[in-house]
Design a protein around this motif. Structure first.
Motif, PDB file in Angstrom:
ATOM      1  N   ALA A 194     -16.706  78.371  37.530  1.00 22.08           N
ATOM      2  CA  ALA A 194     -17.105  78.888  36.027  1.00 22.08           C
ATOM      3  C   ALA A 194     -17.779  80.500  36.366  1.00 22.08           C
ATOM      4  O   ALA A 194     -18.513  80.550  37.329  1.00 22.08           O
ATOM      5  N   ALA A 195     -17.639  81.056  35.170  1.00 23.20           N
ATOM      6  CA  ALA A 195     -18.190  82.541  35.274  1.00 23.20           C
ATOM      7  C   ALA A 195     -19.010  82.545  33.884  1.00 23.20           C
ATOM      8  O   ALA A 195     -18.568  81.901  32.864  1.00 23.20           O
ATOM      9  N   PHE A 196     -20.011  83.417  33.903  1.00 21.72           N
ATOM     10  CA  PHE A 196     -20.738  83.502  32.928  1.00 21.72           C
ATOM     11  C   PHE A 196     -20.113  84.232  31.691  1.00 21.72           C
ATOM     12  O   PHE A 196     -19.164  85.125  31.966  1.00 21.72           O
ATOM     13  N   LEU A 197     -20.466  84.205  30.771  1.00 18.30           N
ATOM     14  CA  LEU A 197     -19.502  84.663  29.649  1.00 18.30           C
ATOM     15  C   LEU A 197     -19.712  86.075  29.231  1.00 18.30           C
ATOM     16  O   LEU A 197     -18.521  86.771  29.243  1.00 18.30           O
ATOM     17  N   ASP A 198     -20.817  86.757  29.587  1.00 19.35           N
ATOM     18  CA  ASP A 198     -20.917  88.251  29.365  1.00 19.35           C
ATOM     19  C   ASP A 198     -20.550  88.580  30.505  1.00 19.35           C
ATOM     20  O   ASP A 198     -21.221  88.749  31.673  1.00 19.35           O
ATOM     21  N   PRO A 199     -19.613  89.705  30.615  1.00 20.34           N
ATOM     22  CA  PRO A 199     -19.046  90.063  31.974  1.00 20.34           C
ATOM     23  C   PRO A 199     -20.133  91.334  32.605  1.00 20.34           C
ATOM     24  O   PRO A 199     -20.188  91.343  33.663  1.00 20.34           O
ATOM     25  N   GLN A 200     -21.054  91.813  31.649  1.00 26.96           N
ATOM     26  CA  GLN A 200     -22.082  92.499  32.168  1.00 26.96           C
ATOM     27  C   GLN A 200     -22.906  92.097  32.898  1.00 26.96           C
ATOM     28  O   GLN A 200     -23.945  92.609  33.777  1.00 26.96           O
ATOM     29  N   LEU A 201     -23.236  90.648  32.771  1.00 23.80           N
ATOM     30  CA  LEU A 201     -24.233  89.963  33.470  1.00 23.80           C
ATOM     31  C   LEU A 201     -23.803  88.948  34.221  1.00 23.80           C
ATOM     32  O   LEU A 201     -24.477  88.093  34.811  1.00 23.80           O
ATOM     33  N   ARG A 202     -22.510  88.976  34.770  1.00 30.59           N
ATOM     34  CA  ARG A 202     -21.573  88.147  35.450  1.00 30.59           C
ATOM     35  C   ARG A 202     -22.339  87.952  36.931  1.00 30.59           C
ATOM     36  O   ARG A 202     -22.608  87.086  37.320  1.00 30.59           O
ATOM     37  N   VAL A 245      -1.641  75.108  27.094  1.00 26.15           N
ATOM     38  CA  VAL A 245      -2.512  75.326  27.778  1.00 26.15           C
ATOM     39  C   VAL A 245      -2.062  76.204  29.173  1.00 26.15           C
ATOM     40  O   VAL A 245      -1.045  75.769  29.545  1.00 26.15           O
ATOM     41  N   ILE A 246      -2.582  77.237  29.382  1.00 26.08           N
ATOM     42  CA  ILE A 246      -1.753  78.145  30.200  1.00 26.08           C
ATOM     43  C   ILE A 246      -3.192  78.836  31.102  1.00 26.08           C
ATOM     44  O   ILE A 246      -4.380  78.461  30.829  1.00 26.08           O
ATOM     45  N   CYS A 247      -2.886  79.438  32.069  1.00 30.77           N
ATOM     46  CA  CYS A 247      -3.929  80.156  32.906  1.00 30.77           C
ATOM     47  C   CYS A 247      -3.245  81.915  32.533  1.00 30.77           C
ATOM     48  O   CYS A 247      -2.362  82.204  33.104  1.00 30.77           O
ATOM     49  N   HIS A 248      -4.305  82.395  31.791  1.00 26.84           N
ATOM     50  CA  HIS A 248      -3.971  83.882  31.572  1.00 26.84           C
ATOM     51  C   HIS A 248      -5.192  84.534  31.086  1.00 26.84           C
ATOM     52  O   HIS A 248      -6.054  83.870  30.164  1.00 26.84           O
ATOM     53  N   THR A 249      -5.842  85.630  31.434  1.00 29.81           N
ATOM     54  CA  THR A 249      -6.919  86.116  30.857  1.00 29.81           C
ATOM     55  C   THR A 249      -6.550  87.197  29.905  1.00 29.81           C
ATOM     56  O   THR A 249      -5.902  88.149  30.143  1.00 29.81           O
ATOM     57  N   TYR A 250      -7.217  86.804  28.707  1.00 25.46           N
ATOM     58  CA  TYR A 250      -7.157  87.756  27.466  1.00 25.46           C
ATOM     59  C   TYR A 250      -8.437  88.797  27.414  1.00 25.46           C
ATOM     60  O   TYR A 250      -9.318  88.232  27.256  1.00 25.46           O
ATOM     61  N   LEU A 251      -8.032  89.735  27.531  1.00 25.32           N
ATOM     62  CA  LEU A 251      -9.027  90.864  27.556  1.00 25.32           C
ATOM     63  C   LEU A 251      -9.030  91.854  26.292  1.00 25.32           C
ATOM     64  O   LEU A 251      -7.996  92.211  25.791  1.00 25.32           O
ATOM     65  N   ASP A 252     -10.155  92.014  25.472  1.00 27.93           N
ATOM     66  CA  ASP A 252     -10.201  92.823  24.371  1.00 27.93           C
ATOM     67  C   ASP A 252     -10.604  94.388  24.627  1.00 27.93           C
ATOM     68  O   ASP A 252     -10.444  94.697  26.105  1.00 27.93           O
ATOM     69  N   SER A 253     -10.767  95.156  23.880  1.00 31.48           N
ATOM     70  CA  SER A 253     -10.863  96.538  24.189  1.00 31.48           C
ATOM     71  C   SER A 253     -12.159  96.905  24.896  1.00 31.48           C
ATOM     72  O   SER A 253     -12.374  97.892  25.633  1.00 31.48           O
ATOM     73  N   HIS A 254     -13.103  95.961  25.042  1.00 37.99           N
ATOM     74  CA  HIS A 254     -14.284  96.077  26.025  1.00 37.99           C
ATOM     75  C   HIS A 254     -14.082  95.415  27.299  1.00 37.99           C
ATOM     76  O   HIS A 254     -15.428  95.469  27.860  1.00 37.99           O
ATOM     77  N   LYS A 255     -13.022  95.057  27.582  1.00 36.37           N
ATOM     78  CA  LYS A 255     -12.863  94.209  28.982  1.00 36.37           C
ATOM     79  C   LYS A 255     -13.655  93.304  28.971  1.00 36.37           C
ATOM     80  O   LYS A 255     -13.660  92.618  30.018  1.00 36.37           O
ATOM     81  N   ALA A 256     -13.655  92.417  27.966  1.00 40.41           N
ATOM     82  CA  ALA A 256     -14.221  91.081  28.120  1.00 40.41           C
ATOM     83  C   ALA A 256     -13.320  89.981  27.554  1.00 40.41           C
ATOM     84  O   ALA A 256     -12.381  90.208  26.687  1.00 40.41           O
ATOM     85  N   GLU A 257     -13.504  88.925  28.109  1.00 37.70           N
ATOM     86  CA  GLU A 257     -12.375  87.791  27.706  1.00 37.70           C
ATOM     87  C   GLU A 257     -12.663  87.563  26.103  1.00 37.70           C
ATOM     88  O   GLU A 257     -13.571  87.548  25.520  1.00 37.70           O
TER      89      GLU A 257
END
Length: 297
Positions: A194-202, A245-257
């Motif tokens: 499990a990873a914290f939602l905000d990538p800047q505080l991960r 259901v799949i395993c794939h990381t979807y990132l937005d323009s701010h590199k956040a999921e």
């Protein structure tokens, strides 16, 4: 020209009568042993739809040994305007007609899907398993490996949520991306974090306990790809329309999921043993979402 009355036996009448008697004896024998197809279907369906009670989190965290649901809450655009409730999907055991008619119990490897039902049952509840020696009852922490096992009801079988790299022979049927499946063997393919939602505080939250009923990112340790529900690929199962259901990381323009990778580990409602924390009204003021904090003025 010879004519025959209805009472005259012609042809292979003896063999046909013997075969009919044999079929009847075989039918009665299978019915007594519970081996008829309709009996197998009813038993498997009863197991899958059996109600389960989720674990209640007394300290607000997720622990090893807890029975939980994995809920993809969706986006704000997925909110039902009539009720104001988010259109969440829960991770569940997939049951297509092929597997339903093949055997009384599930066979590994087996597929998973996302369903609209948010009522805890054997099909969509999972047990948090320790893979690194953590004791039952200890909270799982961000960055710590854990497993997800089915909650039983299938002849004492337990299956584990797993994934593996995409190949020419192994991929999701609809999206052709990395597939997620159930296996009966614990291995490095069944390890999740499990990873914290905000990538800047991960990094700052690494090692902190994972709060229950809050949005997190669940990542597959071996492939480093996140569990996701794209919601544009669906399949037809025995219970109706369900989502891939799949395993794939979807990132937005701010590199956040994106919200396709959002998951909530849902626990039980302490005020209602048959309910979940989804049913519990939020104590936050109106206009403030869960996992959001009021902005300072």
């Amino acid at each position: 020209m010879a004519t025959y009355s209805p009472g005259v036996l012609v042809g292979n009448w003896s063999e046909e009568a013997r075969l009919e008697e044999e079929r009847l004896r075989e039918f009665l024998h299978k019915r007594e042993r519970g081996e008829l197809l309709i009996q197998k279907i009813n038993k498997l369906q009863d197991n899958l739809l059996k109600k389960r009670q989720l674990s209640v989190s007394k300290d607000g965290y997720v622990h090893f040994g807890d029975t939980v649901m994995l809920l993809n809450p969706g986006s704000k655009s997925a909110v039902d305007n009539s009720s104001g409730v988010c259109d969440g999907l829960t991770l569940a055991i997939n049951l297509d007609e092929t597997s339903l008619y093949s055997a009384e119990s599930l066979q590994a490897p087996h597929g998973v899907s996302a369903v609209k039902s948010v009522n805890p049952m054997s099909r969509n509840t999972f047990c948090i398993l320790s893979l690194d020696g953590g004791a039952v009852g200890e909270p799982i922490r961000f960055g710590q490996s854990f497993g997800l096992g089915t909650t039983g009801g299938f002849s004492d079988q337990m299956f584990y949520l797993a994934s593996d790299h995409k190949s020419f022979l192994r991929f999701a049927k609809k999206s052709y991306l990395q597939q997620v499946f159930l296996t009966d063997v614990l291995s490095y393919l069944t390890c999740w974090q499990a990873a914290f939602l905000d990538p800047q505080l991960r990094l700052e939250y690494e090692g902190f306990p994972v709060p229950a009923n809050s949005t997190v990112i669940i990542t597959h340790c071996h492939t480093n790809r996140s569990l996701a529900v794209p919601r544009i690929f669906w399949t037809r199962s025995y219970f109706g329309k369900e989502y891939e259901v799949i395993c794939h990381t979807y990132l937005d323009s701010h590199k956040a999921e994106e919200d396709k990778n959002y998951w909530e580990i849902v626990t039980g409602n302490p005020s209602n043993e048959d309910g979940t924390m989804i049913d519990r009204p939020s104590p936050l003021p109106e206009g403030i979402e869960r996992n959001e904090f009021p902005k300072e003025t």
